[in-house]
Design a protein around this motif. Structure first.
Motif: not given
Length: 268
Positions: A73-79, A186-200
């Protein structure tokens, strides 16, 4: 029934899957960027409608749809998501494009324009998550991953949320397709939300600083109120209020969205 075409290209962590419709014309290609935890399939109906006079493309971010996931998950980001979509544009030899993002995709659209500003003409978005710290914490809590169990708690809750938010014209088949997209992550299903919140903060900076034409569609969804905060901060932008549309409108109102959006992007 017409269908989009599918292909893969290579990304930082494996293959990136994308779908496309239409052909290259004198109109700029339109790149569609999905919300979390969905994938390019959410644009299938709209792609076909918007491709009447241009090439339309939608990719799966790493970890979604049929794209390979990053190792953690640490590698998942909006960038990363924006970089991956540029990989698709490069694979298709697309020099300049318009971008159209939905929720998380709105942030990816801004980041794509930040990464390669000369290659983006217009930026269109569904909603703008301009959140206070309290709101961000509330959303993060709501989208905390639900562990798998034998009782199917995650499965039942994800289906319940889809049904609860569906507009009256969204069919059970549409809801099932949305549910399928969530399950595919799968188990990564909420990684995108976490990435989006970090990009505020980078998101609001992009709204303020990027000179590109910005068009925000504001349907009746859970971001309706916070989207209006963009009005005072945007450079070269407008918000189009759509109070009669809600979740699923890209399926139900695909033609109306194309009729509304494409001329505005062409005039950007």
């Amino acid at each position: 029934m017409p269908r989009s075409r599918k292909a893969y290209t290579d990304g930082r962590y494996g293959q990136i899957h994308y779908r496309f419709a239409g052909e290259k014309t004198d109109r700029l290609p339109l790149f569609c960027l999905h919300q979390s935890p969905k994938n390019s399939l959410e644009f299938e109906t709209f792609l076909l409608e918007a491709s009447r006079d241009r090439l339309t493309v939608a990719g799966d971010y790493p970890g979604y749809g049929m794209s390979d996931a990053p190792p953690s998950e640490e590698q998942a980001s909006v960038e990363l998501y924006a970089e991956s979509m540029w990989k698709v544009a490069d694979a298709m030899a697309l020099d300049r494009i318009d971008v159209f993002g939905n929720h998380t995709g709105s942030k990816v659209a801004i980041e794509m324009a930040k990464q390669q500003p000369a290659r983006v003409r217009g930026i269109a978005m569904v909603s703008a998550a301009i959140l206070t710290e309290e709101e961000r914490a509330q959303f993060a809590d709501f989208f905390t991953p639900i562990p798998l169990d034998r009782e199917g708690t995650r499965i039942k809750e994800n289906w319940r949320r889809i049904v609860a938010s569906a507009g009256p014209a969204w069919s059970l088949e549409h809801m099932d397709r949305s549910f399928l997209q969530t399950q595919m992550a799968g188990e990564a299903y909420e990684w995108g939300h976490t990435a989006a919140f970090a990009y505020n903060a980078p998101f609001t900076e992009g709204l303020e600083q990027l000179p590109h034409r910005k068009i925000i569609l504001n349907p009746a969804d859970d971001l309706q109120v916070c989207t209006r905060r963009a009005r005072e901060m945007m450079t070269n932008g407008e918000i189009i209020e759509l109070p009669d549309w809600t979740y699923g409108f890209l399926d139900v109102h695909a033609k109306e969205v194309a009729d509304l959006l494409l001329p505005k992007l062409d005039a950007a």
